[in-house]
Enzyme design. Sequence first.
Site, PDB file in Angstrom:
ATOM      1  N   LYS A  93     -19.360 -16.373  -0.360  1.00 54.71           N
ATOM      2  CA  LYS A  93     -20.787 -16.120  -0.139  1.00 54.71           C
ATOM      3  C   LYS A  93     -21.451 -15.294  -1.222  1.00 54.71           C
ATOM      4  O   LYS A  93     -20.901 -14.278  -1.655  1.00 54.71           O
ATOM      5  CB  LYS A  93     -20.947 -15.348   1.171  1.00 54.71           C
ATOM      6  CG  LYS A  93     -20.636 -16.140   2.407  1.00 54.71           C
ATOM      7  CD  LYS A  93     -20.954 -15.235   3.564  1.00 54.71           C
ATOM      8  CE  LYS A  93     -20.624 -15.804   4.898  1.00 54.71           C
ATOM      9  NZ  LYS A  93     -20.628 -14.702   5.873  1.00 54.71           N
TER      10      LYS A  93
ATOM     11  N   GLY B 231     -12.997  -3.761  -0.114  1.00 49.41           N
ATOM     12  CA  GLY B 231     -14.377  -3.343   0.158  1.00 49.41           C
ATOM     13  C   GLY B 231     -14.814  -2.219  -0.762  1.00 49.41           C
ATOM     14  O   GLY B 231     -15.931  -2.232  -1.293  1.00 49.41           O
TER      15      GLY B 231
ATOM     16  N   GLY C   7      -8.287  -9.610  -2.372  1.00 50.69           N
ATOM     17  CA  GLY C   7      -6.972 -10.137  -2.008  1.00 50.69           C
ATOM     18  C   GLY C   7      -6.701 -11.528  -2.557  1.00 50.69           C
ATOM     19  O   GLY C   7      -5.570 -11.834  -2.957  1.00 50.69           O
TER      20      GLY C   7
ATOM     21  N   ARG D  17       0.828  -1.215   0.000  1.00 51.77           N
ATOM     22  CA  ARG D  17       0.000   0.000   0.000  1.00 51.77           C
ATOM     23  C   ARG D  17       0.859   1.260   0.000  1.00 51.77           C
ATOM     24  O   ARG D  17       0.460   2.275  -0.576  1.00 51.77           O
ATOM     25  CB  ARG D  17      -0.940  -0.006   1.201  1.00 51.77           C
ATOM     26  CG  ARG D  17      -2.033  -1.031   1.005  1.00 51.77           C
ATOM     27  CD  ARG D  17      -3.069  -0.948   2.073  1.00 51.77           C
ATOM     28  NE  ARG D  17      -4.199  -1.770   1.685  1.00 51.77           N
ATOM     29  CZ  ARG D  17      -4.979  -2.424   2.540  1.00 51.77           C
ATOM     30  NH1 ARG D  17      -4.766  -2.329   3.833  1.00 51.77           N
ATOM     31  NH2 ARG D  17      -5.988  -3.145   2.106  1.00 51.77           N
TER      32      ARG D  17
END
Length: 389
Positions: free
Chosen positions: A198, A369, A346, A38
């Site tokens: 999910k 996200g 990721g 990052r």
Amino acid sequence: MAKLSIKDLDLAGKRVFIRVDFNVPLAPGGQEITSDKRIKASLPTIQYALDKGAGLILASHLGRPKGKPNAEMSLKPCAVRLAELLGRPVKMAPDCVGAEVEAMKPAPGEVLLLENLRFHKEEEGNDPAFAKQLASLCDLYVNDAFGSAHRAHASTEGMIPFVSKAAAGLLMEKEVEYLTLATQNPPRPCVAILGGAKVSDKIEVIQNLMKVVDKLLIGGAMAYTFLKAQGLPTGKSLVEEDKIGLAKELLATSGGKLLLPVDHVVAAEFKAGAENETVETIPEGKMGLDIGPKTIEIFAGEIAKSKMVVWNGPMGVFEMPPFDKGTVAVANAVADSGAVSVVGGGDSEKAIKSAGVSSKITHVSTGGGASLEFLGGLTLPGVAAIPEK
Ligand code: AMP
């Protein structure tokens, strides 16, 4: 891109506040950075501003200190690493607001890193007085923290009304450019590949992408909820029973765009190296842990025909060989397609690295996200707050 960019600002001699995403993983104890990815992702913007003669105030959050100072979540290790990467000193502030910080304001060419913004609860609370204090440190504001753009916090949104000019950094600009391309007017055919655990995490993404893409390929555990919705046997596979109705609806409205696995690698146990077989119908007592070879062929065929690919989520339990084959095959297919490719999440990024094809991917999103919310068609407050050109 319609948002103001750092390239539109006159930076010479100015004090520029750059909201970066230095939310790096730290080893226990908080002294050692385990991945500086990052920090490296923010270097182009930092270097650009320095080259233009600005003095820089960098600010970020790290972890979840819940509004209180916490030595294990200090940004100090980031200052050290950034100094090494830039080859110039980086001063570390003891806090992000207050008299001591005021006294450390950088001259042109200097870099000051503020301490963790989330040591103050006002950051996540988006408190206007705190936002104003942050804004008072600078002449210009740049947001390069795409990974935090889905949060309306003081440093990502609240400060903007208090600064004279605000713009997107180079990383933010690139993220928004590619994710907008994927969701608005992609080169065609455009294929989206979604996987992971999910359906519930990616409902908005499925619904939004279905409106745009030509094909939507579904793998990973989320595929079994769809198979069950079609009345097919799923054995012991992960199924979200409460999402079967929704899966039925999505299938009914997909107009044939949605492709599901036609074969599966199944095992009786959830463990690495578990005895396994490839089947078209999942037997009682077994669970699907990866897509099978026929599915790989069909998915790779669609990817090869595409001009744009968007990929988020693994095709199986890729952390547990041999159930990584489907995910690695998709990584290779995306890399070989020659299409504009945008990869998020990721796990997909790890698969791309382990397949050794990172250099063939157009854009790997830095915000897990945030990129899912963007692909889901939601407005990100940190992006919305940046003024239009
Ligand atoms: P997500 O965070 O939703 O992208 O999900 C990623 C996780 O989904 C990874 O840890 C995978 O191991 C897991 N996963 C993918 N396919 C399966 C599967 N068939 N059964 C169980 N877990 C799976």
